[in-house]
Design a protein around this motif. Structure first.
Motif, short mmCIF file in Angstrom:
data_model
loop_
_atom_site.label_atom_id
_atom_site.label_comp_id
_atom_site.label_asym_id
_atom_site.label_seq_id
_atom_site.Cartn_x
_atom_site.Cartn_y
_atom_site.Cartn_z
N ASP A 192 -18.15 -25.59 5.77
CA ASP A 192 -17.11 -25.32 4.78
C ASP A 192 -16.37 -24.05 5.19
O ASP A 192 -16.66 -22.95 4.71
CB ASP A 192 -17.73 -25.17 3.39
CG ASP A 192 -16.69 -25.13 2.29
OD1 ASP A 192 -15.51 -24.88 2.59
OD2 ASP A 192 -17.05 -25.33 1.11
N VAL A 193 -15.42 -24.21 6.09
CA VAL A 193 -14.74 -23.06 6.69
C VAL A 193 -14.00 -22.21 5.67
O VAL A 193 -14.02 -20.98 5.74
CB VAL A 193 -13.76 -23.55 7.79
CG1 VAL A 193 -12.90 -22.40 8.29
CG2 VAL A 193 -14.54 -24.16 8.95
N VAL A 194 -13.34 -22.84 4.71
CA VAL A 194 -12.58 -22.10 3.70
C VAL A 194 -13.49 -21.17 2.90
O VAL A 194 -13.19 -19.99 2.70
CB VAL A 194 -11.82 -23.06 2.77
CG1 VAL A 194 -11.16 -22.28 1.62
CG2 VAL A 194 -10.77 -23.84 3.54
N SER A 195 -14.63 -21.70 2.45
CA SER A 195 -15.57 -20.88 1.66
C SER A 195 -16.16 -19.75 2.50
O SER A 195 -16.28 -18.61 2.03
CB SER A 195 -16.71 -21.76 1.11
OG SER A 195 -16.21 -22.71 0.20
N ILE A 196 -16.52 -20.07 3.73
CA ILE A 196 -17.09 -19.06 4.62
C ILE A 196 -16.07 -17.96 4.91
O ILE A 196 -16.39 -16.77 4.96
CB ILE A 196 -17.58 -19.71 5.94
CG1 ILE A 196 -18.72 -20.69 5.66
CG2 ILE A 196 -18.04 -18.64 6.94
CD1 ILE A 196 -19.11 -21.55 6.85
N ALA A 197 -14.80 -18.34 5.08
CA ALA A 197 -13.73 -17.37 5.34
C ALA A 197 -13.57 -16.43 4.15
O ALA A 197 -13.41 -15.21 4.31
CB ALA A 197 -12.43 -18.09 5.63
N LYS A 198 -13.60 -16.99 2.94
CA LYS A 198 -13.45 -16.15 1.74
C LYS A 198 -14.60 -15.17 1.60
O LYS A 198 -14.41 -14.01 1.26
CB LYS A 198 -13.37 -17.05 0.49
CG LYS A 198 -12.06 -17.80 0.36
CD LYS A 198 -12.04 -18.68 -0.88
CE LYS A 198 -10.72 -19.41 -1.02
NZ LYS A 198 -10.72 -20.31 -2.21
N GLU A 199 -15.81 -15.66 1.87
CA GLU A 199 -16.99 -14.79 1.76
C GLU A 199 -16.97 -13.66 2.78
O GLU A 199 -17.40 -12.54 2.49
CB GLU A 199 -18.26 -15.63 1.94
CG GLU A 199 -18.54 -16.59 0.80
CD GLU A 199 -19.70 -17.53 1.09
OE1 GLU A 199 -20.35 -17.34 2.15
OE2 GLU A 199 -19.95 -18.44 0.29
N SER A 200 -16.46 -13.96 3.96
CA SER A 200 -16.47 -12.95 5.03
C SER A 200 -15.23 -12.06 5.00
O SER A 200 -15.20 -11.02 5.66
CB SER A 200 -16.55 -13.63 6.40
OG SER A 200 -15.39 -14.42 6.64
N GLY A 201 -14.21 -12.47 4.25
CA GLY A 201 -12.97 -11.69 4.20
C GLY A 201 -12.10 -11.87 5.42
O GLY A 201 -11.17 -11.10 5.65
N LYS A 202 -12.38 -12.92 6.21
CA LYS A 202 -11.60 -13.18 7.42
C LYS A 202 -10.66 -14.36 7.18
O LYS A 202 -10.82 -15.12 6.22
CB LYS A 202 -12.52 -13.47 8.60
CG LYS A 202 -13.40 -12.29 9.00
CD LYS A 202 -14.29 -12.63 10.18
CE LYS A 202 -15.15 -11.45 10.59
NZ LYS A 202 -16.06 -11.77 11.72
N GLY A 203 -9.71 -14.55 8.09
CA GLY A 203 -8.78 -15.66 7.98
C GLY A 203 -9.44 -16.98 8.30
O GLY A 203 -10.47 -17.03 8.98
N THR A 204 -8.83 -18.06 7.80
CA THR A 204 -9.40 -19.40 8.02
C THR A 204 -9.40 -19.77 9.49
O THR A 204 -10.39 -20.32 10.00
CB THR A 204 -8.58 -20.45 7.24
OG1 THR A 204 -8.54 -20.08 5.86
CG2 THR A 204 -9.22 -21.82 7.35
N GLU A 205 -8.31 -19.45 10.20
CA GLU A 205 -8.23 -19.77 11.64
C GLU A 205 -9.31 -19.06 12.43
O GLU A 205 -10.01 -19.66 13.25
CB GLU A 205 -6.85 -19.40 12.19
CG GLU A 205 -5.76 -20.40 11.88
CD GLU A 205 -4.49 -20.06 12.62
OE1 GLU A 205 -4.10 -20.85 13.51
OE2 GLU A 205 -3.87 -19.02 12.32
N GLU A 206 -9.44 -17.75 12.19
CA GLU A 206 -10.44 -16.96 12.91
C GLU A 206 -11.85 -17.45 12.61
O GLU A 206 -12.69 -17.59 13.51
CB GLU A 206 -10.30 -15.48 12.54
CG GLU A 206 -11.30 -14.58 13.26
CD GLU A 206 -11.25 -13.13 12.79
OE1 GLU A 206 -12.06 -12.33 13.29
OE2 GLU A 206 -10.41 -12.81 11.92
N THR A 207 -12.10 -17.73 11.32
CA THR A 207 -13.43 -18.20 10.92
C THR A 207 -13.75 -19.54 11.57
O THR A 207 -14.86 -19.75 12.08
CB THR A 207 -13.50 -18.34 9.39
OG1 THR A 207 -13.24 -17.07 8.78
CG2 THR A 207 -14.87 -18.83 8.95
N GLY A 208 -12.77 -20.45 11.55
CA GLY A 208 -12.98 -21.77 12.16
C GLY A 208 -13.29 -21.65 13.64
O GLY A 208 -14.19 -22.33 14.15
#
Length: 329
Positions: free
Chosen positions: A86-102
């Motif tokens: 779940d990239v969107v949720s992980i990105a929000k939790e980490s405070g990083k962008g969706t592209e970078e997180t993915g």
């Protein structure tokens, strides 16, 4: 297409006999083309291939793409490893962008699969268009020479891009000619992300108004930049070894020898040294580099800088000390 890719493989020494290669496959034209071709020449190359697929759980069609990749691999007899994240949720939790997180999640999974199957290479389907887009993206961010090389054909002797000299049009034609029926990511047409704006607005405009051959032009620039950057990297490594006094937890450089270096090499030696200490230069800006150079030039008493929380630069007794954060008081 196969001939071109074999030439790219030979040119950059991407693949050797006996290699085990994990291929990152999304289900789109680029990665399906790469998988299909490597599978068709694996006996000729003497390699084993495996597939790693990430379901980012962002789009409604993601599960259909996963099923397509799974069935495609089963049909051609290639082992496929799948992960849902779940990239969107992980990105929000980490405070990083969706592209970078993915991207981080993908490469982490690719490496996990490589370790599991004992692979020594990871292949991604970046192509000539991706390279051109990356060069423009880097220019917009104010990158130096290293940014002009765009996406490298090979990185760290592990990550390889066999399609790097193939255009997107050629890839799509190959998929059509071989009835591969890849899945197209419609989000690539959205102009929300900077990279998509470059792909869908900037490059087509340049192609229409200025240079219809812009993709090849930028790729030639990229190749020249990579050659010159590699040469400067060698000069930098030699300069670093020449000014080096001590290298353990900290790194100590000879101040006088450093100050005698050319400005362009000073900048590179600073980045090289920080990378040797931290394994990255993330967070180090141009202004930080200039401040370190100024610190070394104005050699009056004991002076120090902390350009990021990760490292301290101290000038003392005609020596430049690079001290990682775990040694800071």
């Amino acid at each position: 297409m196969k001939k071109e890719i074999l030439q790219t493989i030979e040119k950059y020494n991407l693949i050797n006999n006996g290699d085990k290669i994990v291929i990152g496959v999304s289900g789109g034209p680029d990665s399906i083309c790469l998988l299909h071709i490597l599978n068709s020449i694996k006996s000729e190359l003497g390699i084993s291939i495996y597939v790693a697929h990430i379901n980012h759980m962002i789009r409604e069609v993601a599960d259909d793409e996963t099923k397509y990749v799974e069935e495609f691999c089963e049909r051609i007899g290639v082992k496929c490893y799948i992960k849902k994240a779940d990239v969107v949720s992980i990105a929000k939790e980490s405070g990083k962008g969706t592209e970078e997180t993915g991207r981080n999640i993908r490469y982490q999974f690719f490496n996990e699969v490589a370790e599991k199957v004992g692979a020594n290479k990871i292949a991604t389907a970046h192509n000539k268009n991706d390279r051109a887009e990356t060069v423009i993206f880097n220019i917009l961010r104010g990158s130096g020479l290293s940014g002009l090389k765009g996406i490298e054909a090979k990185r760290d002797e592990k990550y390889i891009r066999p399609l790097i000299e193939i255009g997107r049009d050629e890839i799509e034609k190959y998929c059509n000619d071989n009835n591969l029926d890849p899945k197209y990511d419609e989000s690539n047409l959205e102009t929300v992300y900077t990279r998509n704006k470059i792909r869908n607005i900037v490059l087509p405009y340049i192609k229409k108004e200025f240079n219809p051959n812009i993709i090849n032009t930028i790729n030639r620039l990229s190749e020249v930049a990579e050659e010159e950057n590699n040469y400067l990297n060698k000069i930098t490594e030699d300069a670093f070894n020449n000014v080096l006094i001590e290298k353990n937890k900290n790194i100590a450089l000879d101040l006088k020898k450093f100050n005698n270096l050319e400005l362009v090499i000073k900048r590179r030696v600073i980045l090289y040294t920080i990378n040797e200490i931290l394994g990255t230069t993330q967070g180090i800006e141009k202004i930080n580099i200039q401040e370190i150079i100024n610190l070394c030039t104005k050699n009056i008493g004991n002076k120090f800088l902390i350009p990021t929380k990760a490292i301290k630069i101290l000038v003392k007794n005609k020596i430049i000390f690079f001290i990682p954060n775990h040694d800071l008081p």
